[in-house]
Design a protein around this motif. Structure first.
Motif, PDB file in Angstrom:
ATOM      1  N   SER A   1       0.836  -1.191   0.000  1.00 18.90           N
ATOM      2  CA  SER A   1       0.000   0.000   0.000  1.00 18.90           C
ATOM      3  C   SER A   1       0.871   1.241   0.000  1.00 18.90           C
ATOM      4  O   SER A   1       2.007   1.246   0.489  1.00 18.90           O
ATOM      5  N   GLY A   2       0.326   2.310  -0.543  1.00 17.19           N
ATOM      6  CA  GLY A   2       1.007   3.588  -0.494  1.00 17.19           C
ATOM      7  C   GLY A   2       0.490   4.411   0.675  1.00 17.19           C
ATOM      8  O   GLY A   2       0.020   3.880   1.683  1.00 17.19           O
ATOM      9  N   SER A   3       0.553   5.702   0.523  1.00 16.67           N
ATOM     10  CA  SER A   3       0.076   6.622   1.547  1.00 16.67           C
ATOM     11  C   SER A   3      -0.738   7.698   0.847  1.00 16.67           C
ATOM     12  O   SER A   3      -0.757   7.774  -0.384  1.00 16.67           O
ATOM     13  N   PRO A   4      -1.428   8.556   1.611  1.00 18.20           N
ATOM     14  CA  PRO A   4      -2.150   9.644   0.954  1.00 18.20           C
ATOM     15  C   PRO A   4      -1.246  10.528   0.100  1.00 18.20           C
ATOM     16  O   PRO A   4      -1.699  11.145  -0.858  1.00 18.20           O
ATOM     17  N   ILE A   5       0.056  10.534   0.444  1.00 15.11           N
ATOM     18  CA  ILE A   5       0.982  11.391  -0.295  1.00 15.11           C
ATOM     19  C   ILE A   5       1.653  10.642  -1.434  1.00 15.11           C
ATOM     20  O   ILE A   5       1.677  11.114  -2.569  1.00 15.11           O
ATOM     21  N   MET A   6       2.196   9.449  -1.141  1.00 13.80           N
ATOM     22  CA  MET A   6       2.957   8.689  -2.137  1.00 13.80           C
ATOM     23  C   MET A   6       2.227   7.399  -2.485  1.00 13.80           C
ATOM     24  O   MET A   6       1.922   6.607  -1.602  1.00 13.80           O
ATOM     25  N   PRO A   7       1.925   7.184  -3.774  1.00 11.70           N
ATOM     26  CA  PRO A   7       1.221   5.954  -4.160  1.00 11.70           C
ATOM     27  C   PRO A   7       2.097   4.727  -3.992  1.00 11.70           C
ATOM     28  O   PRO A   7       3.325   4.798  -4.009  1.00 11.70           O
ATOM     29  N   GLY A   8       1.438   3.572  -3.829  1.00  9.76           N
ATOM     30  CA  GLY A   8       2.128   2.292  -3.758  1.00  9.76           C
ATOM     31  C   GLY A   8       1.736   1.418  -4.928  1.00  9.76           C
ATOM     32  O   GLY A   8       0.933   1.810  -5.786  1.00  9.76           O
ATOM     33  N   MET A   9       2.281   0.199  -4.949  1.00 11.14           N
ATOM     34  CA  MET A   9       1.985  -0.716  -6.057  1.00 11.14           C
ATOM     35  C   MET A   9       0.498  -1.039  -6.136  1.00 11.14           C
ATOM     36  O   MET A   9      -0.037  -1.250  -7.230  1.00 11.14           O
ATOM     37  N   ASP A  10      -0.187  -1.090  -4.984  1.00 11.49           N
ATOM     38  CA  ASP A  10      -1.613  -1.431  -5.038  1.00 11.49           C
ATOM     39  C   ASP A  10      -2.468  -0.281  -5.550  1.00 11.49           C
ATOM     40  O   ASP A  10      -3.666  -0.464  -5.807  1.00 11.49           O
ATOM     41  N   ASP A  11      -1.894   0.895  -5.719  1.00  9.88           N
ATOM     42  CA  ASP A  11      -2.602   1.983  -6.385  1.00  9.88           C
ATOM     43  C   ASP A  11      -2.467   1.892  -7.904  1.00  9.88           C
ATOM     44  O   ASP A  11      -3.207   2.547  -8.635  1.00  9.88           O
ATOM     45  N   LEU A  12      -1.522   1.091  -8.359  1.00  3.54           N
ATOM     46  CA  LEU A  12      -1.309   0.901  -9.792  1.00  3.54           C
ATOM     47  C   LEU A  12      -1.964  -0.369 -10.309  1.00  3.54           C
ATOM     48  O   LEU A  12      -2.441  -0.416 -11.441  1.00  3.54           O
ATOM     49  N   LEU A  13      -1.972  -1.416  -9.475  1.00 10.70           N
ATOM     50  CA  LEU A  13      -2.441  -2.730  -9.911  1.00 10.70           C
ATOM     51  C   LEU A  13      -3.614  -3.161  -9.041  1.00 10.70           C
ATOM     52  O   LEU A  13      -3.487  -3.291  -7.832  1.00 10.70           O
ATOM     53  N   ASP A  14      -4.743  -3.390  -9.678  1.00  5.53           N
ATOM     54  CA  ASP A  14      -6.002  -3.610  -8.982  1.00  5.53           C
ATOM     55  C   ASP A  14      -6.222  -5.101  -8.719  1.00  5.53           C
ATOM     56  O   ASP A  14      -6.448  -5.882  -9.637  1.00  5.53           O
ATOM     57  N   GLN A  15      -6.163  -5.494  -7.441  1.00  2.00           N
ATOM     58  CA  GLN A  15      -6.307  -6.896  -7.067  1.00  2.00           C
ATOM     59  C   GLN A  15      -7.712  -7.247  -6.566  1.00  2.00           C
ATOM     60  O   GLN A  15      -7.931  -8.355  -6.083  1.00  2.00           O
ATOM     61  N   ARG A  16      -8.653  -6.339  -6.650  1.00  2.00           N
ATOM     62  CA  ARG A  16      -9.927  -6.526  -5.948  1.00  2.00           C
ATOM     63  C   ARG A  16     -10.730  -7.724  -6.439  1.00  2.00           C
ATOM     64  O   ARG A  16     -11.324  -8.446  -5.629  1.00  2.00           O
ATOM     65  N   ASN A  17     -10.772  -7.962  -7.739  1.00  2.00           N
ATOM     66  CA  ASN A  17     -11.587  -9.067  -8.244  1.00  2.00           C
ATOM     67  C   ASN A  17     -11.010 -10.410  -7.817  1.00  2.00           C
ATOM     68  O   ASN A  17      -9.889 -10.764  -8.183  1.00  2.00           O
ATOM     69  N   GLY A  18     -11.764 -11.141  -7.009  1.00  2.00           N
ATOM     70  CA  GLY A  18     -11.328 -12.443  -6.517  1.00  2.00           C
ATOM     71  C   GLY A  18     -10.586 -12.404  -5.196  1.00  2.00           C
ATOM     72  O   GLY A  18     -10.368 -13.455  -4.586  1.00  2.00           O
ATOM     73  N   LYS A  19     -10.191 -11.227  -4.750  1.00  2.00           N
ATOM     74  CA  LYS A  19      -9.404 -11.145  -3.519  1.00  2.00           C
ATOM     75  C   LYS A  19     -10.243 -11.580  -2.318  1.00  2.00           C
ATOM     76  O   LYS A  19     -11.398 -11.193  -2.168  1.00  2.00           O
ATOM     77  N   ASP A  20      -9.632 -12.418  -1.469  1.00  2.00           N
ATOM     78  CA  ASP A  20     -10.206 -12.877  -0.201  1.00  2.00           C
ATOM     79  C   ASP A  20     -11.401 -13.811  -0.367  1.00  2.00           C
ATOM     80  O   ASP A  20     -12.078 -14.125   0.615  1.00  2.00           O
TER      81      ASP A  20
END
Length: 528
Positions: free
Chosen positions: A251-270
């Motif tokens: 994860s990133g922060s409100p200031i600096m994005p992280g990898m999960d802001d670029l690549l969407d893992q939501r479909n199928g997650k958990d």
């Protein structure tokens, strides 16, 4: 000097996806440097992906230099979602222009831009992909071609592995697969965007299942069955319509994005298993369609792991059948039970702990299950996965200091904290039979210094032995020196380090990597 075995690495990933000229020149042996496409990214985008290792870590010249004589090759097409960046952070929406998306994908993966553009064009045209026929078979053919060099052997059983592992200047390899998507034909682009539960719909199941069935039967007969993969990591980073995956990008922060802001893992997650996933797993575990392919639970969601362990208990273990479970590139979470770890990851919770409290990591309950099964746990040398926030701060501080002795000591402390927590969780001497190395090198990871690439692994056995002789206090996980000595169960330091470096994998392969356990292949109709 003890030779090293790594049960999870990707030395073929960069050469396989390089330009034709570079692929021929370097193959699996030579190092690849930073992709020139990275130069086209602005500083903020570079910052968002700065922690991922983009230069070669595990090419086989480095393996020989670092005394890594056994390498399990994790095969598998890179998932399409890697090439479909999202703009989920305000800064990314401002700085990532559509024309720079291919550069970003090429920089992260190290792929040749021409190959990246072909995938982007398919995504633009909403086309699906047959991962097995179009990509996995090419990867297998590439590895067979590379093995024409007598310094590399693809072992078909334990005897062949051990014979070549003992030879000078030879790397003995074993084929594995990361991601069961590798065996599917996802004909519709929409398949990449579906949730796992949708695969229970008859029309989707009936479209997908025949391809999985034929591909698995074909794979189990590579080289007359001798190259059938030993195990498969069932899930990976994105949805495969078989079982839910765990969050794996930082994860990133409100200031600096992280990898999960670029690549969407939501479909199928958990999510848990679909009926399709259950049936595909049964085909993999079967001995009637070729050799059994053993299960690797890394990347499964907690829910999927809970369902899978229950299935193994009901169908195999309760009936007295041996079926070892693998977690090929693992870290301990510090959670006591699976149920306790079955909750969304929290950055604040991660920051407060020395071990990495992420749901992708292993709970104490899972450690016991895998040890009872006679499985393997490969400790991952991933600077973003192995440490919790407290350890991460310590790693960052010593890295800034430039003091190599301190960098080594902090890394050894982190590795041993994960190992000793595993042993404490299992609660008996048999825990020491499971632990090995699963580095995940060249798998788009954050390096763990000083063990950032194969040529730097040579001293790791010495470092572990030194720790066992003179343990550091591990107050962060509640272990003092006396506690650590008790957890050694009377074994000598040299014996323990050898088990971790290679001995446990050798014993595992001796027990399971042969037709007597895996089953003999039957004839299959030739594909392609």
């Amino acid at each position: 000097m003890n030779a090293i075995i790594d049960i999870h690495a990707h030395p073929q990933l960069k050469p396989l996806n390089a330009s034709e000229a570079e692929r021929k020149e370097k193959g699996i042996w030579k190092s690849f440097t930073l992709s020139p496409r990275c130069d086209n990214l602005n500083s903020l985008l570079k910052g968002a992906i700065s922690n991922t290792k983009k230069r070669s870590q595990s090419n086989l010249e480095q393996a020989l230099a670092g005394n890594v004589k056994g390498v399990f090759l994790a095969m598998g097409p890179v998932e399409r979602n890697f090439f479909d960046p999202k703009r989920n952070h305000i800064l990314i929406r401002l700085i990532l222009r559509t024309r720079r998306m291919p550069d970003l994908a090429a920089c992260i993966t190290g792929f040749d831009l021409e190959k990246v553009m072909k995938v982007f064009n398919r995504i633009k045209k909403q086309q699906g992909v047959d991962y097995y026929s179009e990509e996995l078979l090419d990867e297998y053919a590439f590895l067979v071609e590379q093995a024409r060099d007598r310094r590399m052997v693809i072992a078909g059983d334990f005897q062949e592995f051990e014979e070549n592992f003992k030879k000078d200047n030879v790397v003995s390899t074993v084929l594995t697969i990361e991601g069961a998507h590798s065996l599917g034909n996802y004909h519709e682009h929409q398949d990449f965007l579906r949730n796992v539960a949708e695969a229970d719909k008859p029309e989707l199941y009936n479209r997908l299942m025949p391809h999985f069935e034929s591909h698995i039967a074909h794979m189990k007969h590579w080289n007359n069955g001798r190259h059938s993969p030993l195990f498969i990591t069932f899930c990976h980073h994105f949805g495969n319509l078989l079982a839910g995956h765990a969050k794996s990008f930082a994860s990133g922060s409100p200031i600096m994005p992280g990898m999960d802001d670029l690549l969407d893992q939501r479909n199928g997650k958990d999510e848990g298993f679909s009926r399709l996933g259950h049936d595909v797993m049964e085909l993999l575990l079967s001995k009637t369609n070729g050799r059994r392919v053993l299960p690797d639970v890394k990347h499964m969601s907690v829910k999927a792991r809970m369902e899978f362990f229950q299935m193994l208990e009901e169908k195999y273990w309760s009936k007295g059948e041996e079926l070892p479970v693998i977690c090929s590139h693992a870290a301990m979470s510090g959670y006591t039970t699976l149920q306790q770890s079955n909750r969304p990851d929290s950055t604040s919770r991660w920051k407060r702990n020395y071990l990495s409290q992420q749901s992708i990591n292993m709970s104490d309950e899972e450690a016991c299950i895998i040890a009872r099964s006679g499985g393997l746990v490969g400790i991952v040398l991933h600077g973003g996965r192995l440490p919790g926030g407290m350890a991460k701060d310590e790693l960052s501080e010593v890295q800034r200091s430039g003091n190599n002795d301190r960098i080594r000591d902090v890394a050894v402390k982190l590795v041993m904290s994960n190992i000793l927590h595993f042993v404490r969780a299992v609660g008996n001497k048999s825990a020491w039979d499971c632990i090995c190395l699963g580095t995940d090198m060249d798998g788009v990871i954050e390096p763990l210094y000083p063990y950032s690439r194969y040529e730097n692994l040579t001293p790791i056995a010495t470092h572990l032995t030194q720790f066992f002789h003179r343990p550091l206090e591990l107050r962060e996980i509640g272990l003092n020196r006396d506690d650590i000595r008790k957890l050694m169960y009377g074994m000598e330091p040299e014996e323990l380090s050898k088990k971790i470096i290679s001995g446990n994998v050798i014993a595992f392969l001796r027990k399971y990597f042969h037709d007597g356990y895996l089953g003999r292949p039957r004839p299959v109709t030739k594909k392609g």
